[in-house]
Motif scaffolding. Structure first.
Motif, PDB file in Angstrom:
ATOM      1  N   ASN A 262      28.587  13.965 -12.583  1.00 40.28           N
ATOM      2  CA  ASN A 262      28.637  14.151 -14.033  1.00 40.28           C
ATOM      3  C   ASN A 262      29.738  15.140 -14.421  1.00 40.28           C
ATOM      4  O   ASN A 262      30.422  14.959 -15.437  1.00 40.28           O
ATOM      5  CB  ASN A 262      27.283  14.652 -14.547  1.00 40.28           C
ATOM      6  CG  ASN A 262      26.220  13.573 -14.500  1.00 40.28           C
ATOM      7  OD1 ASN A 262      26.522  12.390 -14.568  1.00 40.28           O
ATOM      8  ND2 ASN A 262      24.966  13.978 -14.401  1.00 40.28           N
ATOM      9  N   ALA A 263      29.890  16.192 -13.618  1.00 39.16           N
ATOM     10  CA  ALA A 263      30.929  17.176 -13.917  1.00 39.16           C
ATOM     11  C   ALA A 263      32.314  16.553 -13.852  1.00 39.16           C
ATOM     12  O   ALA A 263      33.186  16.829 -14.698  1.00 39.16           O
ATOM     13  CB  ALA A 263      30.825  18.346 -12.939  1.00 39.16           C
ATOM     14  N   MET A 264      32.546  15.672 -12.870  1.00 38.82           N
ATOM     15  CA  MET A 264      33.849  15.050 -12.747  1.00 38.82           C
ATOM     16  C   MET A 264      34.130  14.088 -13.903  1.00 38.82           C
ATOM     17  O   MET A 264      35.263  13.990 -14.386  1.00 38.82           O
ATOM     18  CB  MET A 264      33.940  14.288 -11.417  1.00 38.82           C
ATOM     19  CG  MET A 264      34.240  15.155 -10.216  1.00 38.82           C
ATOM     20  SD  MET A 264      35.817  16.043 -10.353  1.00 38.82           S
ATOM     21  CE  MET A 264      35.272  17.624 -11.024  1.00 38.82           C
ATOM     22  N   LEU A 265      33.121  13.385 -14.364  1.00 37.37           N
ATOM     23  CA  LEU A 265      33.325  12.479 -15.498  1.00 37.37           C
ATOM     24  C   LEU A 265      33.743  13.266 -16.740  1.00 37.37           C
ATOM     25  O   LEU A 265      34.675  12.881 -17.460  1.00 37.37           O
ATOM     26  CB  LEU A 265      32.050  11.692 -15.776  1.00 37.37           C
ATOM     27  CG  LEU A 265      31.649  10.637 -14.741  1.00 37.37           C
ATOM     28  CD1 LEU A 265      30.359   9.937 -15.165  1.00 37.37           C
ATOM     29  CD2 LEU A 265      32.760   9.614 -14.546  1.00 37.37           C
ATOM     30  N   ALA A 266      33.052  14.372 -17.008  1.00 37.28           N
ATOM     31  CA  ALA A 266      33.384  15.179 -18.180  1.00 37.28           C
ATOM     32  C   ALA A 266      34.757  15.838 -18.030  1.00 37.28           C
ATOM     33  O   ALA A 266      35.571  15.842 -18.970  1.00 37.28           O
ATOM     34  CB  ALA A 266      32.302  16.234 -18.401  1.00 37.28           C
ATOM     35  N   TYR A 267      35.016  16.377 -16.863  1.00 36.18           N
ATOM     36  CA  TYR A 267      36.294  17.068 -16.632  1.00 36.18           C
ATOM     37  C   TYR A 267      37.463  16.085 -16.702  1.00 36.18           C
ATOM     38  O   TYR A 267      38.501  16.375 -17.315  1.00 36.18           O
ATOM     39  CB  TYR A 267      36.251  17.759 -15.269  1.00 36.18           C
ATOM     40  CG  TYR A 267      37.461  18.595 -14.940  1.00 36.18           C
ATOM     41  CD1 TYR A 267      37.644  19.846 -15.519  1.00 36.18           C
ATOM     42  CD2 TYR A 267      38.415  18.146 -14.032  1.00 36.18           C
ATOM     43  CE1 TYR A 267      38.755  20.631 -15.214  1.00 36.18           C
ATOM     44  CE2 TYR A 267      39.522  18.918 -13.717  1.00 36.18           C
ATOM     45  CZ  TYR A 267      39.693  20.157 -14.307  1.00 36.18           C
ATOM     46  OH  TYR A 267      40.794  20.923 -13.998  1.00 36.18           O
ATOM     47  N   ASN A 268      37.307  14.931 -16.094  1.00 36.42           N
ATOM     48  CA  ASN A 268      38.378  13.941 -16.102  1.00 36.42           C
ATOM     49  C   ASN A 268      38.661  13.437 -17.516  1.00 36.42           C
ATOM     50  O   ASN A 268      39.819  13.194 -17.880  1.00 36.42           O
ATOM     51  CB  ASN A 268      38.003  12.775 -15.190  1.00 36.42           C
ATOM     52  CG  ASN A 268      39.140  11.788 -15.018  1.00 36.42           C
ATOM     53  OD1 ASN A 268      40.218  12.122 -14.518  1.00 36.42           O
ATOM     54  ND2 ASN A 268      38.904  10.543 -15.436  1.00 36.42           N
ATOM     55  N   GLY A 269      37.607  13.275 -18.320  1.00 39.24           N
ATOM     56  CA  GLY A 269      37.819  12.849 -19.695  1.00 39.24           C
ATOM     57  C   GLY A 269      38.621  13.864 -20.495  1.00 39.24           C
ATOM     58  O   GLY A 269      39.499  13.501 -21.289  1.00 39.24           O
ATOM     59  N   ARG A 270      38.366  15.146 -20.293  1.00 37.29           N
ATOM     60  CA  ARG A 270      39.121  16.184 -20.996  1.00 37.29           C
ATOM     61  C   ARG A 270      40.542  16.307 -20.453  1.00 37.29           C
ATOM     62  O   ARG A 270      41.469  16.630 -21.200  1.00 37.29           O
ATOM     63  CB  ARG A 270      38.373  17.512 -20.887  1.00 37.29           C
ATOM     64  CG  ARG A 270      36.973  17.436 -21.481  1.00 37.29           C
ATOM     65  CD  ARG A 270      36.283  18.771 -21.522  1.00 37.29           C
ATOM     66  NE  ARG A 270      34.895  18.626 -21.979  1.00 37.29           N
ATOM     67  CZ  ARG A 270      34.157  19.601 -22.483  1.00 37.29           C
ATOM     68  NH1 ARG A 270      34.664  20.823 -22.583  1.00 37.29           N
ATOM     69  NH2 ARG A 270      32.926  19.384 -22.878  1.00 37.29           N
ATOM     70  N   TYR A 271      40.687  16.033 -19.174  1.00 39.38           N
ATOM     71  CA  TYR A 271      42.028  16.056 -18.584  1.00 39.38           C
ATOM     72  C   TYR A 271      42.894  14.934 -19.161  1.00 39.38           C
ATOM     73  O   TYR A 271      44.068  15.139 -19.503  1.00 39.38           O
ATOM     74  CB  TYR A 271      41.907  15.935 -17.067  1.00 39.38           C
ATOM     75  CG  TYR A 271      43.198  15.634 -16.341  1.00 39.38           C
ATOM     76  CD1 TYR A 271      44.169  16.620 -16.174  1.00 39.38           C
ATOM     77  CD2 TYR A 271      43.440  14.368 -15.822  1.00 39.38           C
ATOM     78  CE1 TYR A 271      45.357  16.347 -15.507  1.00 39.38           C
ATOM     79  CE2 TYR A 271      44.613  14.085 -15.149  1.00 39.38           C
ATOM     80  CZ  TYR A 271      45.573  15.072 -14.999  1.00 39.38           C
ATOM     81  OH  TYR A 271      46.750  14.793 -14.346  1.00 39.38           O
ATOM     82  N   LEU A 272      42.329  13.749 -19.307  1.00 40.04           N
ATOM     83  CA  LEU A 272      43.088  12.610 -19.832  1.00 40.04           C
ATOM     84  C   LEU A 272      43.408  12.757 -21.312  1.00 40.04           C
ATOM     85  O   LEU A 272      44.296  12.069 -21.823  1.00 40.04           O
ATOM     86  CB  LEU A 272      42.310  11.316 -19.593  1.00 40.04           C
ATOM     87  CG  LEU A 272      42.109  10.915 -18.125  1.00 40.04           C
ATOM     88  CD1 LEU A 272      41.264   9.658 -18.033  1.00 40.04           C
ATOM     89  CD2 LEU A 272      43.449  10.722 -17.429  1.00 40.04           C
TER      90      LEU A 272
END
Length: 303
Positions: free
Chosen positions: A158-168
């Motif tokens: 879940n952390a990676m999904l949220a972090y990746n979305g903010r990165y993109l």
């Protein structure tokens, strides 16, 4: 003594010959009444139903033809690949083909995992760099054979999904900066984390136009800080060292499409996005550290 003889006395009440003054039915009337009852008991013959109209016959024929065509098309579509099947799929696909997004409109097509790496000082003061540890893989080892696994198995995912979305959500130039190291020289010697104000200014300077999208920058940096604490706590528990720096990597693997599910060749290449070192300046709660150590001891190695 003269014998007394009884002679029959004709009575006016003799009904055998007296007329029916009360209007009792005569033989003819009785006969007529019986025939009437007999007539009412019989069922009148019914006429045969009219043949179906031409419209009904045409509608029935068209319905049967549609059902037959649908059944035949279904059989062809599920049959092995042939030129006929390809032609039917191409014609019927836009109207009848069902894909996985019918049940999950935003289905994920990529497996995403979170890996961490840490640095600490040895007895001589030199920096020691660890191997990469796949945190998501370790957490998901709680799932096999467990009908009700702990929610910890989705923590890093879940952390990676949220972090990746903010990165993109960042511009390309901003992405290049956040993949770099967030460490700078300290005034008194040594190293320290870059202040948030400095990072925001650097990211705003490369935005197009300059200063736009500061909300996306702030949201990313907040999650980056949270992820740094997460990686620090895990690495400290995993390596049992006083961790000085951490960094992480997002690994993506995409399985073959449904049409190539039986192919031995990998259709898509694996990708990885590595972020720079973050300086550890956190005081780790002993209870939090104990939770991570318990997870690592139960679910084993994930190097």
């Amino acid at each position: 003594m003269t014998p007394i003889t009884q002679t029959p006395v004709e009575s006016d009440l003799d009904t055998t010959e007296a007329p029916d003054a009360a209007g009792a039915p005569t033989d003819e009337a009785s006969s007529g009444s019986g025939s009437g009852r007999s007539a009412r008991g019989r069922t009148a013959p019914t006429a045969p139903p009219p043949p179906p109209k031409r419209v009904a016959r045409v509608a029935a024929a068209v319905s049967i033809a549609i059902v037959a065509a649908y059944v035949a098309s279904t059989i062809i579509i599920v049959s092995p690949t042939t030129p006929v099947r390809s032609a039917v799929v191409a014609a019927a696909g836009p109207y009848f083909t069902q894909k996985w997004n019918v049940f999950a409109p935003s289905i994920m097509k990529t497996n995403i995992t979170f890996s961490v790496q840490a640095q600490w000082r040895d007895e001589s003061g030199a920096l020691v760099k660890s191997d990469w540890v796949n945190v998501t893989q370790l957490e998901q080892q709680s799932v096999p054979g467990n009908p009700e696994p702990s929610r910890i198995q989705k923590s890093s995912w879940n952390a990676m999904l949220a972090y990746n979305g903010r990165y993109l959500a960042l511009d390309q130039a901003q992405r290049d900066i956040v993949r770099d190291t967030f460490i700078q020289r300290a005034d008194g010697g040594g190293y320290q984390a870059k202040p948030a104000a400095t990072l925001i200014a650097d990211l705003d300077a490369v935005a197009e136009p300059a200063g736009s999208g500061q909300g996306d920058v702030v949201r990313f940096l907040r999650y980056d800080y949270m992820l740094k604490e997460y990686a620090t706590a895990f690495s400290t528990a995993y390596f049992d060292q006083d961790v000085e720096r951490v960094r992480w990597r997002i690994d993506r693997t995409r399985p073959n499409d449904f049409e190539h599910r039986f192919s031995a060749d990998q259709q898509f290449d694996d990708t990885a996005v590595t972020f720079g070192w973050r300086q550890v300046d956190d005081v780790i709660d002993p209870e939090t550290l104990a939770v991570y150590r318990d997870i690592i001891s139960r679910y084993g190695d994930a190097r």
